[in-house]
Every structure is written in C-alpha cells, then in structure tokens.
Design an enzyme around this catalytic site. Structure first.
Site, PDB file in Angstrom:
ATOM      1  N   HIS A  74      -1.575   3.347  -0.308  1.00 63.71           N
ATOM      2  CA  HIS A  74      -0.267   2.717  -0.099  1.00 63.71           C
ATOM      3  C   HIS A  74       0.253   2.151  -1.414  1.00 63.71           C
ATOM      4  O   HIS A  74      -0.521   1.689  -2.250  1.00 63.71           O
ATOM      5  CB  HIS A  74      -0.306   1.659   1.015  1.00 63.71           C
ATOM      6  N   ASP A  76       2.670  -0.335  -1.812  1.00 69.03           N
ATOM      7  CA  ASP A  76       3.072  -1.745  -1.847  1.00 69.03           C
ATOM      8  C   ASP A  76       1.864  -2.645  -2.073  1.00 69.03           C
ATOM      9  O   ASP A  76       0.718  -2.245  -1.840  1.00 69.03           O
ATOM     10  CB  ASP A  76       3.772  -2.141  -0.534  1.00 69.03           C
ATOM     11  N   ASP A 104      -5.454  -3.541  -4.802  1.00 67.34           N
ATOM     12  CA  ASP A 104      -5.148  -3.140  -3.424  1.00 67.34           C
ATOM     13  C   ASP A 104      -3.685  -2.712  -3.390  1.00 67.34           C
ATOM     14  O   ASP A 104      -2.799  -3.547  -3.316  1.00 67.34           O
ATOM     15  CB  ASP A 104      -5.404  -4.305  -2.481  1.00 67.34           C
ATOM     16  N   GLU A 137       2.624  -1.138   3.774  1.00 71.23           N
ATOM     17  CA  GLU A 137       1.368  -1.210   4.523  1.00 71.23           C
ATOM     18  C   GLU A 137       1.025  -2.665   4.819  1.00 71.23           C
ATOM     19  O   GLU A 137       0.540  -3.007   5.893  1.00 71.23           O
ATOM     20  CB  GLU A 137       0.239  -0.547   3.720  1.00 71.23           C
ATOM     21  N   GLU A 138       1.301  -3.528   3.834  1.00 70.71           N
ATOM     22  CA  GLU A 138       0.843  -4.918   3.916  1.00 70.71           C
ATOM     23  C   GLU A 138       1.619  -5.753   4.936  1.00 70.71           C
ATOM     24  O   GLU A 138       1.235  -6.876   5.226  1.00 70.71           O
ATOM     25  CB  GLU A 138       0.934  -5.584   2.532  1.00 70.71           C
ATOM     26  N   ASP A 161      -8.679   2.728   0.605  1.00 70.46           N
ATOM     27  CA  ASP A 161      -8.090   1.407   0.816  1.00 70.46           C
ATOM     28  C   ASP A 161      -9.058   0.429   1.467  1.00 70.46           C
ATOM     29  O   ASP A 161      -8.767  -0.123   2.516  1.00 70.46           O
ATOM     30  CB  ASP A 161      -6.819   1.545   1.680  1.00 70.46           C
ATOM     31  N   HIS A 350      -5.783  -9.696  -2.101  1.00 69.49           N
ATOM     32  CA  HIS A 350      -4.802 -10.647  -1.559  1.00 69.49           C
ATOM     33  C   HIS A 350      -4.996 -12.052  -2.137  1.00 69.49           C
ATOM     34  O   HIS A 350      -4.548 -13.026  -1.545  1.00 69.49           O
ATOM     35  CB  HIS A 350      -4.833 -10.690  -0.021  1.00 69.49           C
TER      36      HIS A 350
END
Ligand SMILES: [Zn+2]
Length: 381
Positions: A74, A76, A104, A137-138, A161, A350
């Site tokens: 992904h 984003d 990520d 995705e997030e 991922d 994150h």
C-alpha cells in the site's frame, strides 16, 4: 544478486515523499514512472474519485510465463508523515524528526522494486506479475475495498505488509463494526425525572451484561466509543455506542455480534414503563456492517508451499502464523485471490520510532526473487 545500496536508495527516495491517506498523488506518480521504467504496463482504477482522494489504486503488470502472481503493497502511510527525513545509520533507517519513517509500507515497496530489478537484470524466467499498490489502507482498507478487481487475473498472491523477516501470516480474523443509537426520553432531571427514560442508564444496563474483551482464543469484542447526553439536569435522551467484534471463525463472529445486539435490545425492552398513562419504551437503532472478511489460507495451500520451497532453497526456516488484525490481504482473499502476508522487516510501525534494517530488506528481497523464480518454473511458453 540483490544490490543493497540500490535498495536502500530506493527506500530513502520513497520515504521522503509524503503520502497520507487520500493524498497519495505524488507517491502514485513516482511509482507509475518507476514501474514503467522497469517495463510494466500501468493502470489506475477509479477508487480515488470514489473516496475523495488524489489517485486511484495502481496496478502494474509485468508480462511473464504461466500462472499470474499478485504482489500487493500500500502507498499510504499514517501521520505524521510530512517532511520525513530518512536517516541511515549503522545499517538501520529511522526518521530524523518527529515523523514516522513510513517503512509501513515503503519497505515492502522497495523490496518489491528491488526484486523486479534483479529479475530483469538476471533475465530470470518469471510468471506474469500483477503489482497492486493500494491507497488508503491505513484508514480501513478503503483502497482495497474499492479496487477494480477486473484488472487482476491472478488467483494467488503475496502481500508485503507486516513486521518480521522470514515470517508469513496465513490467517487473520473477520470483523464486524457495530453502532447502537439508543433513544430514550428527555425530561428535567430535578422537576420530573419520572417522566424521562435515560438513554445513559439503558446503555449502562446493556453493557453491564455484555461479554467483551477476549471471548475465546479466536474471538474478541470491544465497545470503543460512547457519546450522548446534553446536560447534568436533563435525563439523557440519546446515546451512541460504537464497537467491533472479530473472530477467526465465521460462526463465532456471528454469535458474538448477535449477543451484543441482543444486550441492547433487551435493555431497551426492560426500560418500558408507564408515563402519563402511556407505555413508553426506549428504542435502539442498530447498524452492523462487515468491516473485512476472513483470511484463512490453509497450511497446504500452493502459495505457502512456494514460499516454503523458496525459503529452504535459501537455507532458511519460515515462521507461519496467524495475525489478530485485518489487512488488504483479507479483502483479496475475499475476492478469491489466495493471498498470504510476508514480513518486510519494518518495526515499531505507526510510531516516530519506526525503523527498518537494510540487511532485513535485502533478506526479504532475496526471498521474493526466489519465490517468484519458483512460481515461473513449469509455466507454459
Ligand atoms: Zn501497512
């Protein structure tokens, strides 16, 4: 085979491009050019306009021999991601400032690009490769949920991922989102409390009798937000409670969801009473939506056999296990593309302490090259 310096440079370039959800335009342009330069045909779907974003999902197709293989990542990242300065020290990437690094999922994208560089430069026979780079995705797998699946022919795939190296996720739960809106009856709390039906009290009774948290080894449930009421001197008319349930077993998910719905319904029914000569009862408006479907790739699935063979050819042992959360791979599996998730080496995702080792990215790229090479063996043409 793998060029660690090229891989690190690729990662650093992408980390510096801000790509929060719905604002992935710059990243999408970079990737389209990059994949085109590697010989791919590029297509964007219309997911961007449907979710209010700058770009749709990107599909890059590399022609090859035999049965197609999907590779998914992904584009984003979570915030804060503006002005990311990737710093490479002692072989480890971190961010310089108070931002995330974006490993990520940019570590996965860099590994994928390096693998394709190697396939090209070493002229390794490979299957048709369908690279899918999703948006958003997030914020709830929004890009994958809106993906134009007619762009894909692959029935098997790898999603890059998750944390870890030589780690593969083959199972993840299905999840439902739940929303309960309880409507009671407002009244002055000091003058006429007996004329009110407190939505807060009713919610309290419903929740007090509810099984939540860890339900069993496969199932969890949570009420995550609650909002309502107007003032301390008003019997609360309305409360909204939101939550979720997850399970690796579809029947258990259905049972837990029904239990939560029943608790609110029963508390509302039990609120019935006479007010001014009329029977009054609180109402509950319930909304249950499937957030993502189950991911359950059997241990003897061909895609896992392929990864196992690739890993043992490299003299390694793969760890294969279940995850507690959903990802784009759940959505792909729901569409019949048997997809497992491969660890990319990213850590502390994150957070502003996020990092990734170049040596780990090299290991993952090696595993990818060998897996894709094996996937191309015995294909037609
Ligand atoms: Zn991710």
């Amino acid at each position: 085979m793998i060029d660690a310096a090229r891989l690190a440079a690729e990662f650093a370039r992408m980390a510096a491009i801000a790509s929060p959800p719905r604002r992935e335009g710059g990243m999408a342009r970079y990737l389209a050019d990059r994949f085109r330069s590697l010989g791919a045909e590029i297509v964007f779907d219309d997911a961007g306009s449907r979710v209010g974003g700058e770009t749709g999902n990107l599909v890059a197709r590399f022609p090859g021999h035999g049965e197609a293989l999907m590779l998914s990542v992904h584009m984003d990242t979570v915030e804060p991601c503006h002005g990311v300065e990737p710093v490479l020290k002692d072989g480890i990437f971190t961010s310089a400032g108070e931002t995330i690094l974006g490993a990520d999922d940019k570590a996965g994208i860099a590994e994928l690009i390096e693998a394709i560089e190697v396939l090209r430069s070493a002229a390794i026979r490979h299957p048709p490769i369908e690279v899918v780079v999703t948006i958003c995705e997030e914020i709830g797998l929004v890009g994958a949920k809106h993906l134009d699946n007619s762009l894909l022919t692959a029935r098997r795939g790898l999603a890059l991922d998750t944390s870890g190296v030589d780690l593969v996720i083959h199972r993840a739960p299905a999840a439902n989102k739940l929303r309960f809106e309880i409507t009671g009856r407002e009244s002055h709390a000091g003058i006429a409390p007996e004329k009110g039906l407190s939505a807060i009290e009713i919610a309290g009774r419903a929740i007090a009798g509810m099984r939540l948290g860890r339900i069993d080894a496969e199932t969890t449930a949570n009420l995550g937000t609650i909002a309502g009421g107007q003032a301390t001197n008003i019997v609360a008319r309305s409360v909204i409670v939101e939550g979720e349930a997850r399970s690796h077993d579809a029947a258990k998910l259905a049972a837990q969801t029904a239990h939560m719905v029943d608790c609110f319904a029963a508390a509302a029914r039990a609120s019935a009473r006479e007010i001014d000569g009329q029977t009054v009862e609180a109402q509950v408006k319930t909304a249950v939506v499937s957030d993502y479907p189950l991911m359950n790739v059997p241990l003897d699935a061909p895609i896992l056999a392929l990864l196992q063979r690739a890993s043992s050819n490299l003299g390694r042992t793969l760890e294969i296990r279940a995850a507690g959360g959903g990802s784009d791979a759940n959505i792909f599996n729901g569409h019949g593309i048997e997809t497992v998730i491969v660890g990319t080496g990213m850590t502390d995702v994150h957070t502003v302490n996020e990092s990734v080792k170049v040596a780990d990215m090299v290991r993952v790229a090696e595993l990818l090259v060998e897996t894709i090479r094996l996937a191309g063996e015995g294909g037609d043409g």
